[in-house]
Design a protein around this motif. Structure first.
Motif, PDB file in Angstrom:
ATOM      1  N   PHE A   1       0.919  -1.153   0.061  1.00 43.37           N
ATOM      2  CA  PHE A   1      -0.125   0.049   0.055  1.00 43.37           C
ATOM      3  C   PHE A   1       0.984   1.232  -0.101  1.00 43.37           C
ATOM      4  CE2 PHE A   1      -2.955  -2.934   1.624  1.00 43.37           C
ATOM      5  CZ  PHE A   1      -4.097  -2.918   1.133  1.00 43.37           C
ATOM      6  N   THR A   2       0.285   2.257  -0.590  1.00 41.20           N
ATOM      7  CA  THR A   2       1.210   3.575  -0.751  1.00 41.20           C
ATOM      8  C   THR A   2      -0.014   4.558  -0.063  1.00 41.20           C
ATOM      9  OG1 THR A   2       2.455   3.066  -2.627  1.00 41.20           O
ATOM     10  CG2 THR A   2       2.323   5.321  -1.959  1.00 41.20           C
ATOM     11  N   ASP A   3       0.575   5.545   0.711  1.00 45.18           N
ATOM     12  CA  ASP A   3      -0.345   6.461   1.384  1.00 45.18           C
ATOM     13  C   ASP A   3      -0.334   7.761   0.294  1.00 45.18           C
ATOM     14  OD1 ASP A   3      -1.476   8.541   2.789  1.00 45.18           O
ATOM     15  OD2 ASP A   3      -0.164   8.456   4.608  1.00 45.18           O
ATOM     16  N   ILE A   4      -1.510   8.027  -0.467  1.00 45.31           N
ATOM     17  CA  ILE A   4      -1.871   9.048  -1.375  1.00 45.31           C
ATOM     18  C   ILE A   4      -2.396  10.012  -1.064  1.00 45.31           C
ATOM     19  CG2 ILE A   4      -1.178   7.277  -3.028  1.00 45.31           C
ATOM     20  CD1 ILE A   4      -4.272   7.685  -3.599  1.00 45.31           C
ATOM     21  N   THR A   5      -2.354  10.337   0.328  1.00 43.41           N
ATOM     22  CA  THR A   5      -3.491  11.365   0.892  1.00 43.41           C
ATOM     23  C   THR A   5      -3.274  12.624   0.461  1.00 43.41           C
ATOM     24  OG1 THR A   5      -3.401   9.888   3.090  1.00 43.41           O
ATOM     25  CG2 THR A   5      -4.225  12.299   3.013  1.00 43.41           C
ATOM     26  N   PRO A   6      -1.869  13.204   0.175  1.00 47.64           N
ATOM     27  CA  PRO A   6      -1.734  14.690  -0.242  1.00 47.64           C
ATOM     28  C   PRO A   6      -2.286  14.790  -1.548  1.00 47.64           C
ATOM     29  CG  PRO A   6       0.209  13.926   0.822  1.00 47.64           C
ATOM     30  CD  PRO A   6      -0.571  12.744   0.611  1.00 47.64           C
ATOM     31  N   LEU A   7      -2.601  13.777  -2.598  1.00 47.49           N
ATOM     32  CA  LEU A   7      -2.949  13.996  -3.738  1.00 47.49           C
ATOM     33  C   LEU A   7      -4.593  13.560  -4.004  1.00 47.49           C
ATOM     34  CD1 LEU A   7      -0.322  11.953  -5.740  1.00 47.49           C
ATOM     35  CD2 LEU A   7      -0.539  14.278  -5.429  1.00 47.49           C
ATOM     36  N   ALA A   8      -5.194  12.919  -2.939  1.00 50.55           N
ATOM     37  CA  ALA A   8      -6.407  12.512  -2.929  1.00 50.55           C
ATOM     38  C   ALA A   8      -7.575  13.188  -2.816  1.00 50.55           C
ATOM     39  CB  ALA A   8      -6.458  11.184  -2.035  1.00 50.55           C
ATOM     40  N   PHE A   9      -7.246  14.332  -2.105  1.00 50.88           N
ATOM     41  CA  PHE A   9      -8.442  15.413  -1.706  1.00 50.88           C
ATOM     42  C   PHE A   9      -8.365  16.717  -2.472  1.00 50.88           C
ATOM     43  CE2 PHE A   9      -8.019  12.732   2.128  1.00 50.88           C
ATOM     44  CZ  PHE A   9      -9.015  12.043   2.174  1.00 50.88           C
ATOM     45  N   SER A  10      -9.428  17.323  -2.889  1.00 52.78           N
ATOM     46  CA  SER A  10      -9.781  18.632  -3.569  1.00 52.78           C
ATOM     47  C   SER A  10      -9.539  19.606  -2.615  1.00 52.78           C
ATOM     48  CB  SER A  10     -10.889  18.525  -4.227  1.00 52.78           C
ATOM     49  OG  SER A  10     -11.926  18.683  -3.555  1.00 52.78           O
ATOM     50  N   VAL A  11      -9.345  19.414  -1.422  1.00 52.85           N
ATOM     51  CA  VAL A  11      -9.294  20.469  -0.301  1.00 52.85           C
ATOM     52  C   VAL A  11      -8.082  20.227   0.624  1.00 52.85           C
ATOM     53  CG1 VAL A  11     -11.668  20.990  -0.319  1.00 52.85           C
ATOM     54  CG2 VAL A  11     -10.830  19.309   1.213  1.00 52.85           C
ATOM     55  N   ASP A  12      -7.575  21.076   1.435  1.00 54.86           N
ATOM     56  CA  ASP A  12      -6.608  20.682   2.394  1.00 54.86           C
ATOM     57  C   ASP A  12      -6.678  19.570   3.218  1.00 54.86           C
ATOM     58  OD1 ASP A  12      -4.522  20.915   4.105  1.00 54.86           O
ATOM     59  OD2 ASP A  12      -4.806  22.875   4.851  1.00 54.86           O
ATOM     60  N   VAL A  13      -5.588  18.712   2.997  1.00 55.22           N
ATOM     61  CA  VAL A  13      -5.831  17.271   3.714  1.00 55.22           C
ATOM     62  C   VAL A  13      -5.878  17.391   5.149  1.00 55.22           C
ATOM     63  CG1 VAL A  13      -4.759  16.195   1.861  1.00 55.22           C
ATOM     64  CG2 VAL A  13      -3.383  16.919   3.566  1.00 55.22           C
ATOM     65  N   THR A  14      -5.393  18.370   5.606  1.00 58.10           N
ATOM     66  CA  THR A  14      -5.485  18.378   7.105  1.00 58.10           C
ATOM     67  C   THR A  14      -7.092  18.810   7.572  1.00 58.10           C
ATOM     68  OG1 THR A  14      -4.674  20.671   7.186  1.00 58.10           O
ATOM     69  CG2 THR A  14      -3.324  19.015   7.289  1.00 58.10           C
ATOM     70  N   GLN A  15      -7.776  19.352   6.729  1.00 57.50           N
ATOM     71  CA  GLN A  15      -9.087  19.611   6.987  1.00 57.50           C
ATOM     72  C   GLN A  15     -10.135  18.587   7.183  1.00 57.50           C
ATOM     73  OE1 GLN A  15     -10.420  22.978   4.887  1.00 57.50           O
ATOM     74  NE2 GLN A  15      -8.599  24.443   5.012  1.00 57.50           N
ATOM     75  N   VAL A  16      -9.830  17.439   6.439  1.00 63.62           N
ATOM     76  CA  VAL A  16     -10.679  16.393   6.237  1.00 63.62           C
ATOM     77  C   VAL A  16     -10.411  15.494   7.384  1.00 63.62           C
ATOM     78  CG1 VAL A  16     -11.356  14.400   4.662  1.00 63.62           C
ATOM     79  CG2 VAL A  16     -10.628  16.529   3.832  1.00 63.62           C
ATOM     80  N   THR A  17     -11.039  15.552   8.513  1.00 64.55           N
ATOM     81  CA  THR A  17     -11.112  14.921   9.664  1.00 64.55           C
ATOM     82  C   THR A  17     -12.127  13.968  10.061  1.00 64.55           C
ATOM     83  OG1 THR A  17     -12.026  16.708  11.090  1.00 64.55           O
ATOM     84  CG2 THR A  17      -9.838  16.903  10.643  1.00 64.55           C
ATOM     85  N   GLY A  18     -11.810  12.609  10.576  1.00 65.35           N
ATOM     86  CA  GLY A  18     -12.699  11.892  10.787  1.00 65.35           C
ATOM     87  C   GLY A  18     -12.585  10.747  11.747  1.00 65.35           C
ATOM     88  N   VAL A  19     -13.267  10.296  12.592  1.00 62.99           N
ATOM     89  CA  VAL A  19     -13.091   9.085  13.172  1.00 62.99           C
ATOM     90  C   VAL A  19     -13.941   7.874  12.784  1.00 62.99           C
ATOM     91  CG1 VAL A  19     -11.899   9.796  15.227  1.00 62.99           C
ATOM     92  CG2 VAL A  19     -14.395   9.539  15.398  1.00 62.99           C
ATOM     93  N   SER A  20     -14.938   8.213  11.877  1.00 59.08           N
ATOM     94  CA  SER A  20     -15.885   7.351  11.447  1.00 59.08           C
ATOM     95  C   SER A  20     -16.078   7.413  10.016  1.00 59.08           C
ATOM     96  CB  SER A  20     -17.152   7.448  11.936  1.00 59.08           C
ATOM     97  OG  SER A  20     -17.087   7.121  13.729  1.00 59.08           O
ATOM     98  N   ILE A  21     -16.004   6.299   9.069  1.00 60.14           N
ATOM     99  CA  ILE A  21     -15.798   6.487   7.859  1.00 60.14           C
ATOM    100  C   ILE A  21     -16.799   5.363   7.341  1.00 60.14           C
ATOM    101  CG2 ILE A  21     -14.426   6.497   5.586  1.00 60.14           C
ATOM    102  CD1 ILE A  21     -12.136   7.058   7.486  1.00 60.14           C
ATOM    103  N   SER A  22     -17.458   5.475   6.106  1.00 61.85           N
ATOM    104  CA  SER A  22     -18.046   4.496   5.327  1.00 61.85           C
ATOM    105  C   SER A  22     -18.021   4.892   3.986  1.00 61.85           C
ATOM    106  CB  SER A  22     -19.489   4.539   5.741  1.00 61.85           C
ATOM    107  OG  SER A  22     -20.294   5.811   6.003  1.00 61.85           O
ATOM    108  N   SER A  23     -18.389   4.107   2.817  1.00 60.99           N
ATOM    109  CA  SER A  23     -18.334   4.226   1.598  1.00 60.99           C
ATOM    110  C   SER A  23     -19.449   3.590   0.925  1.00 60.99           C
ATOM    111  CB  SER A  23     -17.148   3.832   1.156  1.00 60.99           C
ATOM    112  OG  SER A  23     -16.878   2.325   1.283  1.00 60.99           O
ATOM    113  N   ALA A  24     -20.022   4.261  -0.314  1.00 58.80           N
ATOM    114  CA  ALA A  24     -21.015   3.894  -1.076  1.00 58.80           C
ATOM    115  C   ALA A  24     -20.675   4.612  -2.110  1.00 58.80           C
ATOM    116  CB  ALA A  24     -22.219   3.685  -0.524  1.00 58.80           C
ATOM    117  N   ASP A  25     -21.590   4.028  -3.449  1.00 57.74           N
ATOM    118  CA  ASP A  25     -21.687   4.865  -4.730  1.00 57.74           C
ATOM    119  C   ASP A  25     -23.065   5.729  -4.696  1.00 57.74           C
ATOM    120  OD1 ASP A  25     -21.654   5.799  -7.194  1.00 57.74           O
ATOM    121  OD2 ASP A  25     -22.102   3.849  -8.221  1.00 57.74           O
TER     122      ASP A  25
END
Length: 689
Positions: A71-95
């Protein structure tokens, strides 16, 4: 870089080279017919290609992880906003918008008990649309524009902590249950207006494009349902084609009394009513006797709904905080047929593990050293630690241990604090096992039910039977008697496409904790993937797993907790950072299956069982509606690694309708995302242009 061995097959001759069976046994989806002029003695060749119209066959060398970067941590490239602003302890996914790319729901602990104010750097709730493309895996913030957080008073910023997805109105897109975990209860609210002083849980309906609206009725703003919710799972418990919800309730503050969990029935339009008692899910009053026998309510930390005995009837499970029993409501009409569920936590051995040796608890050892004449203290050996360091506090004096000698020796106090509970066929034997992740403190030790796999041993006398698999047997998460372990999130997935399920544990916020990835070896035991080769994420809390870039392997998104950073400030992220880990294993063989229920099944096919037979191995998975603490959920598309197999012999689906309709396909291509629609014999390949 991937280095796949690929053969593209476009003819029946090449199919054989790819391992594809070209005999007429594959013609069950498209049978050959004869003309009226044929005679009874004629032998008619089966000339119909069952893969007619399908994309070309793909054959790759199989993959198995072995001491390689995965695995590779690609976080700096993954978000359209400042990555330090996207915060969370609970996550889920769906289309959420039907483009076959899984999107993300992220919730921060800072949002509990208050509305979103949209301040940059202090956001609590995120809905992130997957816009992966030529630039790689990326997510764009659509939280405000989606309307997901619209409140009954019109304000866009309603609070939510629990998010699970399912097509409630059966219109072909996923709707969202947004659960509210307020820091207190309102059981004595005098008027309906009192119940709206803060937001209630809500069901949000999707227009198919990822825009959400409230249904007319606020189903969850009642005294029984407007409580502090800890977990939720979609389930169609009565198999009427309309999704229901299994809700687990937690309580806040010292000395609070647990409240009953609730089963609510959906009407297919976004409205729900409680059917808990009518369906047999009855608990008793909260007395010491009832706590000890398990019939009282529990502090529920997580829920799961899955069919563990393979009878087509969903079963309901919860896991508890406070070292209390976990529960198992066995589904299917019981007794005289008037109720659908019966509690069998003890009979199934899902209440706790089989280690009831309280004498390994350091607090018990020190207590018995100080009180040698107390009952059963002759069973305790000398303390393994210096007791003065166990004094619980400060400022409590020495001799104040985490131990109540009359009660802490009883079975209900020899359980765990479980935050992860998920169902999966770990051993490929055709039934669903369980993975439980638990908080374990070194002073309490092995009697606290450490993180473990619970093996499904089938049914005996009508009751499912389970056996705890200890780390000494399979290598999964050996007990640590030096550090605190807080395994409250994670998941089960095949990260290397070898056909065996692996286990991810997100181990919360105690000093030294991080995400831990365990690879399942061919003998069924597990080996830890070193951090530098796997997933490097400190204080991991919250997880979701999906093929976010649709390249044929499963990626991971993790949240993080800062709750105990005062104990280890140098190892903490500055915020509850969310990190995206791209799977970089060499591309192997796989199939991804999205189900579309019709004709009596819920459209999301939640509860469906899928069997994939390839290379002499049959794998089974169930479409899930959410699990774990605060609503973990993975993409509704099922992923099967196929190992060395390039071709699929058979895909069988048992649909969750009233008749438990079973449908079989012998014409499914491997190495694609495949959509199977109930009643349609022809697979679809929606990502093939």
């Amino acid at each position: 870089m991937r280095s796949p061995f690929v053969i593209l097959c476009g003819s029946l001759i090449c199919l054989a080279a790819c391992g594809q069976n070209t005999t007429s046994t594959a013609a069950t989806a498209d049978s050959a017919t004869t003309g009226d002029d044929s005679s009874p003695g004629d032998v008619i060749a089966d000339t119909v290609d069952p893969f007619l119209g399908a994309p070309p066959a793909i054959c790759r060398a199989g993959t198995v992880w072995k001491d390689q970067k995965s695995f590779t941590d690609i976080t700096p490239l993954a978000f359209s906003v400042d990555v330090t602003q996207v915060t969370g302890v609970s996550i889920s996914s769906a289309d959420i918008n039907g483009d076959y790319l899984p999107d993300l729901s992220v919730r921060s602990s800072s949002g509990t008990g208050k509305r979103e104010n949209w301040t940059p750097g202090k956001r609590a709730i995120w809905l992130l649309k997957n816009v992966s493309g030529s630039k790689g895996m990326q997510f764009s913030d659509v939280t405000k524009s989606s309307g997901l957080m619209t409140a009954r008073d019109g304000v866009n910023g309603r609070e939510m902590q629990i998010v699970v997805f399912g097509d409630v109105d059966n219109d072909g897109d996923v709707d969202v249950f947004c659960g509210d975990s307020i820091p207190y209860d309102l059981p004595n609210a005098a008027t309906p207006q009192d119940l709206f002083k803060q937001d209630a849980s809500e069901l949000m309906l999707n227009d198919g494009k990822g825009h959400f609206a409230l249904p007319p009725t606020a189903s969850f703003a009642t005294k029984d349902l407007r409580r502090s919710l800890g977990a939720a799972s979609f389930v169609d418990y009565d198999r009427d084609g309309k999704l229901d919800l299994w809700l687990g309730y937690m309580t806040w503050g010292a000395g609070t009394t647990p409240i009953p969990d609730q089963l609510v029935q959906g009407d297919g339009a976004g409205n729900f009513i409680a059917t808990t008692v009518a369906e047999g899910l009855v608990t008793t009053s909260y007395t010491q006797a009832h706590v000890e026998d398990g019939s009282a309510p529990h502090h529920t930390w997580c829920t799961a709904a899955c069919d563990v005995d393979n009878d087509g009837e969903p079963d309901l499970l919860t896991a508890s905080y406070g070292r209390d029993f976990n529960t198992f409501w066995h589904g299917g009409f019981q007794g005289d047929g008037s109720t659908r569920f019966v509690q069998q936590m003890h009979e199934s051995h899902l209440d706790r593990d089989d280690n009831d040796d309280w004498t390994t608890n350091w607090n018990a050892q020190c207590w018995c050293q100080d009180h040698p004449t107390d009952a059963e203290c002759d069973k305790c050996g000398p303390p393994e630690v210096e007791c003065k360091y166990l004094a619980f506090g400060p400022p409590y004096p020495p001799g104040t241990y985490r131990w109540n000698h009359p009660t802490d020796r009883k079975p209900y106090r020899l359980s765990g604090n479980t935050g992860l509970l998920t169902c999966a066929d770990i051993d490929n034997d055709g039934d669903l096992d369980l993975v439980e992740g638990t908080i374990v403190h070194p002073d309490v030790g092995p009697s606290s039910d450490p993180t473990r796999i619970i093996r499904n041993d089938g049914v005996s006398n009508g009751i499912p039977q389970f056996t705890t698999m200890h780390a000494e047997e399979n290598g999964l998460r050996p007990l640590d008697r030096v550090n605190d372990v807080g395994d409250m999130a994670g998941g089960v997935f095949d990260f290397d496409n070898d056909g065996r399920l692996d286990v991810l544990i997100a181990s919360s916020d105690y000093p030294g904790t991080h995400a831990v990835l365990f690879h399942q070896k061919p003998d069924g035991t597990f080996e830890e993937v070193p951090i530098d080769l796997g997933i490097d994420h400190k204080h991991a809390h919250g997880a979701t797993i999906a093929d976010f870039d649709r390249d044929g392997d499963l990626d991971v998104v993790l949240g993080s907790s800062t709750m105990r950073c005062n104990l280890s400030p140098t190892e903490c992220y500055k915020t509850e950072e969310v990190h995206v880990f791209r799977n970089d294993m060499p591309q192997g063989n796989y199939v991804q299956i999205q189900l579309a229920g019709t004709g009596g099944s819920n459209a999301s096919a939640i509860g469906a069982h899928v069997w994939v037979k390839a290379g002499g191995v049959t794998q089974m998975a169930e479409v899930g509606g959410g699990y774990g603490l605060f609503g973990q959920q993975n993409d509704l598309v099922l992923h099967f690694g196929l190992g060395q197999a390039c071709a699929i012999d058979e895909v069988k689906v048992r649909w969750p309708d009233g008749s438990l309709t079973t449908q079989t396909w012998n014409n499914v291509r491997a190495n694609y995302l495949v959509k199977l629609t109930q009643g349609d014999s022809k697979p679809a390949y929606p990502l093939v242009k």
